[in-house]
Design a protein around this motif. Structure first.
Motif, PDB file in Angstrom:
ATOM      1  N   ASN A  27      55.069  55.860  15.824  1.00 27.62           N
ATOM      2  CA  ASN A  27      54.131  56.019  16.937  1.00 27.62           C
ATOM      3  C   ASN A  27      52.711  55.997  16.384  1.00 27.62           C
ATOM      4  N   ILE A  28      51.899  55.048  16.856  1.00 27.11           N
ATOM      5  CA  ILE A  28      50.565  54.906  16.282  1.00 27.11           C
ATOM      6  C   ILE A  28      49.555  55.857  16.892  1.00 27.11           C
ATOM      7  N   PHE A  29      50.000  56.679  17.821  1.00 30.43           N
ATOM      8  CA  PHE A  29      49.068  57.613  18.461  1.00 30.43           C
ATOM      9  C   PHE A  29      48.385  58.487  17.416  1.00 30.43           C
ATOM     10  N   SER A  30      49.144  58.849  16.365  1.00 34.42           N
ATOM     11  CA  SER A  30      48.603  59.741  15.346  1.00 34.42           C
ATOM     12  C   SER A  30      47.936  59.008  14.184  1.00 34.42           C
ATOM     13  N   ILE A  31      47.930  57.691  14.245  1.00 31.54           N
ATOM     14  CA  ILE A  31      47.323  56.913  13.159  1.00 31.54           C
ATOM     15  C   ILE A  31      45.855  56.679  13.476  1.00 31.54           C
ATOM     16  N   GLU A  46      40.210  40.877   1.201  1.00 33.62           N
ATOM     17  CA  GLU A  46      39.001  41.401   1.810  1.00 33.62           C
ATOM     18  C   GLU A  46      39.285  41.967   3.191  1.00 33.62           C
ATOM     19  N   LEU A  47      38.478  42.944   3.576  1.00 35.23           N
ATOM     20  CA  LEU A  47      38.602  43.536   4.893  1.00 35.23           C
ATOM     21  C   LEU A  47      38.036  42.584   5.937  1.00 35.23           C
ATOM     22  N   VAL A  48      38.827  42.333   6.975  1.00 33.28           N
ATOM     23  CA  VAL A  48      38.385  41.476   8.067  1.00 33.28           C
ATOM     24  C   VAL A  48      37.869  42.319   9.230  1.00 33.28           C
ATOM     25  N   ALA A  49      38.667  43.320   9.625  1.00 32.97           N
ATOM     26  CA  ALA A  49      38.293  44.156  10.763  1.00 32.97           C
ATOM     27  C   ALA A  49      39.075  45.457  10.696  1.00 32.97           C
ATOM     28  N   SER A  50      38.467  46.506  11.235  1.00 34.58           N
ATOM     29  CA  SER A  50      39.151  47.790  11.289  1.00 34.58           C
ATOM     30  C   SER A  50      38.880  48.452  12.635  1.00 34.58           C
ATOM     31  N   ILE A  51      39.794  49.339  13.014  1.00 33.67           N
ATOM     32  CA  ILE A  51      39.631  50.099  14.248  1.00 33.67           C
ATOM     33  C   ILE A  51      39.992  51.548  13.952  1.00 33.67           C
ATOM     34  N   ASP A  72      47.415  48.811  20.705  1.00 34.02           N
ATOM     35  CA  ASP A  72      48.123  49.198  21.919  1.00 34.02           C
ATOM     36  C   ASP A  72      49.085  50.311  21.565  1.00 34.02           C
ATOM     37  N   THR A  73      48.763  51.519  22.001  1.00 34.27           N
ATOM     38  CA  THR A  73      49.584  52.668  21.644  1.00 34.27           C
ATOM     39  C   THR A  73      50.975  52.569  22.281  1.00 34.27           C
ATOM     40  N   ALA A  74      51.042  52.052  23.479  1.00 37.48           N
ATOM     41  CA  ALA A  74      52.334  51.940  24.168  1.00 37.48           C
ATOM     42  C   ALA A  74      53.269  50.985  23.445  1.00 37.48           C
ATOM     43  N   GLU A  75      52.689  49.961  22.824  1.00 36.30           N
ATOM     44  CA  GLU A  75      53.492  48.964  22.109  1.00 36.30           C
ATOM     45  C   GLU A  75      53.588  49.257  20.616  1.00 36.30           C
ATOM     46  N   ASN A  76      52.888  50.285  20.153  1.00 34.77           N
ATOM     47  CA  ASN A  76      52.820  50.565  18.708  1.00 34.77           C
ATOM     48  C   ASN A  76      52.438  49.307  17.937  1.00 34.77           C
ATOM     49  N   ALA A  77      51.343  48.694  18.375  1.00 33.42           N
ATOM     50  CA  ALA A  77      50.964  47.412  17.802  1.00 33.42           C
ATOM     51  C   ALA A  77      49.466  47.322  17.552  1.00 33.42           C
TER      52      ALA A  77
END
Length: 115
Positions: A27-31, A46-51, A72-77
């Motif tokens: 679950n990516i909610f905690s990431i 190299e780093l392209v993008a981060s969120i 997308d937290t619902a999709e864990n993606a």
């Protein structure tokens, strides 16, 4: 243990678009931090993008205005929408997450942009 699986790479002509996806086994909610990196032949990764925390996004100067990172937290993606692709965007793109102080990587997906 977190597993990441990237998809969506391929061969595209310059000016075209691709959307990369990264499915996460937890679950990516905690990431907090998720990112895309790339590695071109003979070059360092190299780093392209981060969120961060689903709100703050950062982009390499070379992709600003062309790429968009989202999650997308619902999709864990995690996603990377890539528009106006250039030959210099060619490389293997890797999904990366930091979870519980550990760094996890996917296996990578190849993106090739022809001129």
């Amino acid at each position: 243990q977190v597993q990441l699986v990237e998809s969506g790479g391929g061969l595209v002509q310059a000016g075209g678009s691709l959307r990369l996806s990264c499915t996460v086994s937890v679950n990516i909610f905690s990431i907090n931090t998720m990112a895309w990196y790339r590695q071109a032949p003979g070059k360092q990764r190299e780093l392209v993008a981060s969120i961060i925390s689903s709100r703050t996004t950062n982009y390499a100067d070379s992709v600003k205005g062309r790429f968009t990172i989202s999650r997308d937290t619902a999709e864990n993606a995690l996603y990377l929408q890539m528009n106006s692709l250039k030959p210099e965007d060619t490389g293997v793109y890797y999904c990366n997450v930091v979870h519980l102080f550990n760094n996890y990587w996917g296996q990578g997906t190849q993106v090739t942009v022809s001129s």
